[in-house]
Design a protein around this motif. Sequence first.
Motif, PDB file in Angstrom:
ATOM      1  N   GLY A  55       0.833  -1.193   0.000  1.00  0.00           N
ATOM      2  CA  GLY A  55       0.000   0.000   0.000  1.00  0.00           C
ATOM      3  C   GLY A  55       0.865   1.239   0.000  1.00  0.00           C
ATOM      4  O   GLY A  55       2.006   1.217  -0.429  1.00  0.00           O
ATOM      5  N   PHE A  56       0.329   2.336   0.521  1.00  0.00           N
ATOM      6  CA  PHE A  56       1.118   3.559   0.588  1.00  0.00           C
ATOM      7  C   PHE A  56       0.642   4.423   1.747  1.00  0.00           C
ATOM      8  O   PHE A  56      -0.428   4.215   2.305  1.00  0.00           O
ATOM      9  CB  PHE A  56       1.075   4.339  -0.733  1.00  0.00           C
ATOM     10  N   ALA A  57       1.466   5.380   2.110  1.00  0.00           N
ATOM     11  CA  ALA A  57       1.146   6.324   3.170  1.00  0.00           C
ATOM     12  C   ALA A  57       1.507   7.719   2.670  1.00  0.00           C
ATOM     13  O   ALA A  57       2.309   7.865   1.749  1.00  0.00           O
ATOM     14  CB  ALA A  57       1.934   5.997   4.436  1.00  0.00           C
ATOM     15  N   CYS A  58       0.905   8.720   3.274  1.00  0.00           N
ATOM     16  CA  CYS A  58       1.238  10.097   2.898  1.00  0.00           C
ATOM     17  C   CYS A  58       1.189  10.981   4.129  1.00  0.00           C
ATOM     18  O   CYS A  58       0.595  10.638   5.143  1.00  0.00           O
ATOM     19  CB  CYS A  58       0.292  10.619   1.822  1.00  0.00           C
ATOM     20  N   ARG A  59       1.814  12.124   4.005  1.00  0.00           N
ATOM     21  CA  ARG A  59       1.749  13.152   5.039  1.00  0.00           C
ATOM     22  C   ARG A  59       0.753  14.186   4.556  1.00  0.00           C
ATOM     23  O   ARG A  59       0.810  14.618   3.409  1.00  0.00           O
ATOM     24  CB  ARG A  59       3.122  13.784   5.223  1.00  0.00           C
ATOM     25  N   TYR A  60      -0.165  14.559   5.428  1.00  0.00           N
ATOM     26  CA  TYR A  60      -1.170  15.538   5.029  1.00  0.00           C
ATOM     27  C   TYR A  60      -1.409  16.548   6.129  1.00  0.00           C
ATOM     28  O   TYR A  60      -1.059  16.320   7.292  1.00  0.00           O
ATOM     29  CB  TYR A  60      -2.485  14.853   4.638  1.00  0.00           C
ATOM     30  N   LYS A  61      -1.967  17.656   5.749  1.00  0.00           N
ATOM     31  CA  LYS A  61      -2.337  18.708   6.690  1.00  0.00           C
ATOM     32  C   LYS A  61      -3.834  18.913   6.593  1.00  0.00           C
ATOM     33  O   LYS A  61      -4.394  18.936   5.502  1.00  0.00           O
ATOM     34  CB  LYS A  61      -1.604  20.003   6.332  1.00  0.00           C
ATOM     35  N   LEU A  62      -4.491  19.024   7.751  1.00  0.00           N
ATOM     36  CA  LEU A  62      -5.927  19.288   7.765  1.00  0.00           C
ATOM     37  C   LEU A  62      -6.165  20.763   7.450  1.00  0.00           C
ATOM     38  O   LEU A  62      -5.506  21.645   8.004  1.00  0.00           O
ATOM     39  CB  LEU A  62      -6.538  18.945   9.118  1.00  0.00           C
ATOM     40  N   LEU A  63      -7.112  21.024   6.582  1.00  0.00           N
ATOM     41  CA  LEU A  63      -7.450  22.388   6.184  1.00  0.00           C
ATOM     42  C   LEU A  63      -8.600  22.903   7.052  1.00  0.00           C
ATOM     43  O   LEU A  63      -9.367  22.115   7.618  1.00  0.00           O
ATOM     44  CB  LEU A  63      -7.849  22.401   4.708  1.00  0.00           C
ATOM     45  N   PRO A  64      -8.741  24.207   7.143  1.00  0.00           N
ATOM     46  CA  PRO A  64      -9.814  24.784   7.968  1.00  0.00           C
ATOM     47  C   PRO A  64     -11.208  24.295   7.581  1.00  0.00           C
ATOM     48  O   PRO A  64     -12.096  24.183   8.424  1.00  0.00           O
ATOM     49  CB  PRO A  64      -9.678  26.288   7.736  1.00  0.00           C
ATOM     50  N   ASP A  65     -11.404  23.953   6.301  1.00  0.00           N
ATOM     51  CA  ASP A  65     -12.720  23.489   5.858  1.00  0.00           C
ATOM     52  C   ASP A  65     -12.929  21.990   6.095  1.00  0.00           C
ATOM     53  O   ASP A  65     -13.940  21.427   5.689  1.00  0.00           O
ATOM     54  CB  ASP A  65     -12.943  23.842   4.389  1.00  0.00           C
ATOM     55  N   GLY A  66     -11.958  21.327   6.739  1.00  0.00           N
ATOM     56  CA  GLY A  66     -12.074  19.896   7.021  1.00  0.00           C
ATOM     57  C   GLY A  66     -11.431  19.015   5.969  1.00  0.00           C
ATOM     58  O   GLY A  66     -11.347  17.802   6.147  1.00  0.00           O
ATOM     59  N   GLY A  67     -10.976  19.605   4.872  1.00  0.00           N
ATOM     60  CA  GLY A  67     -10.316  18.837   3.821  1.00  0.00           C
ATOM     61  C   GLY A  67      -8.872  18.507   4.199  1.00  0.00           C
ATOM     62  O   GLY A  67      -8.395  18.890   5.280  1.00  0.00           O
ATOM     63  N   ARG A  68      -8.206  17.800   3.330  1.00  0.00           N
ATOM     64  CA  ARG A  68      -6.820  17.441   3.536  1.00  0.00           C
ATOM     65  C   ARG A  68      -5.981  17.942   2.380  1.00  0.00           C
ATOM     66  O   ARG A  68      -6.405  17.889   1.238  1.00  0.00           O
ATOM     67  CB  ARG A  68      -6.653  15.925   3.613  1.00  0.00           C
ATOM     68  N   SER A  69      -4.778  18.379   2.689  1.00  0.00           N
ATOM     69  CA  SER A  69      -3.808  18.758   1.673  1.00  0.00           C
ATOM     70  C   SER A  69      -2.614  17.837   1.835  1.00  0.00           C
ATOM     71  O   SER A  69      -1.972  17.820   2.896  1.00  0.00           O
ATOM     72  CB  SER A  69      -3.394  20.225   1.858  1.00  0.00           C
ATOM     73  N   ILE A  70      -2.321  17.026   0.820  1.00  0.00           N
ATOM     74  CA  ILE A  70      -1.203  16.081   0.894  1.00  0.00           C
ATOM     75  C   ILE A  70       0.093  16.860   0.782  1.00  0.00           C
ATOM     76  O   ILE A  70       0.304  17.625  -0.150  1.00  0.00           O
ATOM     77  CB  ILE A  70      -1.319  15.003  -0.206  1.00  0.00           C
ATOM     78  N   MET A  71       0.968  16.634   1.748  1.00  0.00           N
ATOM     79  CA  MET A  71       2.255  17.345   1.827  1.00  0.00           C
ATOM     80  C   MET A  71       3.404  16.495   1.284  1.00  0.00           C
ATOM     81  O   MET A  71       4.356  17.016   0.744  1.00  0.00           O
ATOM     82  CB  MET A  71       2.553  17.735   3.271  1.00  0.00           C
ATOM     83  N   ALA A  72       3.336  15.213   1.497  1.00  0.00           N
ATOM     84  CA  ALA A  72       4.431  14.336   1.047  1.00  0.00           C
ATOM     85  C   ALA A  72       3.920  12.907   0.975  1.00  0.00           C
ATOM     86  O   ALA A  72       2.956  12.546   1.601  1.00  0.00           O
ATOM     87  CB  ALA A  72       5.617  14.397   1.999  1.00  0.00           C
TER      88      ALA A  72
END
Length: 72
Positions: A55-72
């Motif tokens: 599988g895979f994994a990623c680093r993400y940041k939670l956005l103010p609107d509840g979404g996610r932004s993948i960082m790495a």
Amino acid sequence: MSNPFISKLEGRFALSDADKEALTRASSKVRYVPAGEDLISEGDAPEHVYLVQKGFACRYKLLPDGGRSIMA
């Protein structure tokens, strides 16, 4: 049984028996993690190093609107 992690590394690097033994010990404890489960949450101090074997994994940041932004 063959260790896929070691097999992949052997395709690129020469590994001694001691290397293989150390890698086998380091990758012997398997934990199955369901999709969508966090391994480490933002702000936590990691206690382990994770080796993703399938599988895979990623680093993400939670956005103010509840979404996610993948960082790495």
